[in-house]
Design an enzyme around this catalytic site. Sequence first.
Site, short mmCIF file in Angstrom:
data_model
loop_
_atom_site.label_atom_id
_atom_site.label_comp_id
_atom_site.label_asym_id
_atom_site.label_seq_id
_atom_site.Cartn_x
_atom_site.Cartn_y
_atom_site.Cartn_z
N ARG A 92 0.39 10.57 14.26
CA ARG A 92 1.50 10.26 13.35
C ARG A 92 2.49 9.31 14.01
NH1 ARG A 92 0.56 11.78 8.16
NH2 ARG A 92 -1.17 13.24 8.31
N ARG B 298 -8.82 8.21 4.35
CA ARG B 298 -9.76 7.15 3.96
C ARG B 298 -10.52 6.63 5.18
NH1 ARG B 298 -9.17 2.05 4.94
NH2 ARG B 298 -6.99 2.35 5.52
N ARG B 299 -9.78 6.33 6.25
CA ARG B 299 -10.45 5.82 7.47
C ARG B 299 -11.36 6.88 8.06
NH1 ARG B 299 -4.67 3.59 9.45
NH2 ARG B 299 -4.71 1.58 8.38
N ARG C 218 2.68 5.23 17.81
CA ARG C 218 1.24 5.48 17.94
C ARG C 218 0.66 4.78 19.17
NH1 ARG C 218 -1.18 5.71 11.75
NH2 ARG C 218 0.74 6.47 10.83
N CYS D 80 -2.41 8.90 -1.38
CA CYS D 80 -2.71 9.01 0.05
C CYS D 80 -3.49 10.28 0.36
CB CYS D 80 -1.41 9.04 0.85
SG CYS D 80 -0.61 7.43 0.83
N LYS E 92 0.82 -1.22 0.00
CA LYS E 92 0.00 0.00 0.00
C LYS E 92 0.86 1.27 0.00
CE LYS E 92 -0.98 0.67 4.93
NZ LYS E 92 -2.00 0.91 5.93
N ASP E 93 2.18 1.15 0.32
CA ASP E 93 3.06 2.31 0.31
C ASP E 93 3.66 2.58 -1.07
OD1 ASP E 93 2.63 2.47 3.02
OD2 ASP E 93 4.53 1.52 3.58
#
Length: 358
Positions: free
Chosen positions: A164, A146-147, A170, A258, A95-96
């Site tokens: 972040r 997105r979330r 986190r 992103c 996904k990156d």
Amino acid sequence: MSGETSSQEGNGKVSRVIRIGTRKSQLARIQTDSVAEKLKGLYPNVHLEIVGMTTTGDKILDIALSKIGEKSLFTKELETALERNEVDLVVHSLKDLPTTLPPGFTIGAVLKRENPHDAVVLHPKNMGKSLDTLPDKSVIGTSSLRRAAQLKKRFPHLEFKDIRGNLNTRLKKLDEKDDFSAIILAAAGLRRMGWDSRVSQILGPEDCMYAVGQGALAIEVRARDKDILEMVSVLHDPNTVLRCIAERAFLRRLEGGCSVPVAVHTEVKDSQLYLTGAVYSLDGSDSLKETMQTSIASDNKVEEQVDERVQRVGVTANNMPGPAQDASEKLGLDLANLLLSKGAKEILTVARQLNDAR
């Protein structure tokens, strides 16, 4: 091959040394080690060396991070090492990786996908609760547009704030302060770190669809290195490859990244590939969502020879049937075109402008 060295073993045999580049975070290292272990099992005579990359100069790092984000920066750093033949392959979270890779690079393997969904990790004082039962105005931490877009719409009683840092950072911010009632993280990363016990809830597609490529690991190589390409290609997981080609084609056609809320859900059932894709406004109030399917049944004829020019959204999978890959790519394009015909471009343009202005 230019990037590869060899070492003399005690028995006089020459063993190939293949260098794998990785970011220095704990999760990146765990992911890279898991790939190295698989390769070692398949090719016992190959000596694998893991090279940890780190960006230099805090000041430069700060400026770069504010512009392009931490993951993009490390991706570029690793690609530079690949280009300079300092490493032979790089392990990424798929996904990156952008849907268009720089010339000369390709994704030589997409490994079997972990759970692609997002997970809720609660502050210890909220144990036993869920997003539904958290008190009004509880603050949820997520750095993903997105979330946030999907969850704002689904759980209007909650508030969402940026958080972040890597997974360790986190979780520390969640546990050691009272700023957040819960944070949202990818289930796959938590599982790879061995932190399954922290997951209080897995968000299904009705609550939150996932990011393109989420949960899958990718191996990036130099496109011209045919023997390395061939070596890593055995790690391709056919279903994951087809799902991710469809997802990446969908995102590329939408020109998403992103910086805009784009989400997907894919499933393979009875030789059919189902793709659900959606775009959202930043607050989730405006959205478009559609599902399409295509047949991926094939006669199992694989591409005749390794041809590094055959790439589908950055993925080279010569050991898999071409027609199934083409059908998957077309599915992603068709679904994106359907959403674009219904006004997806306008939703994403506004989302991008609002996000840039933040």
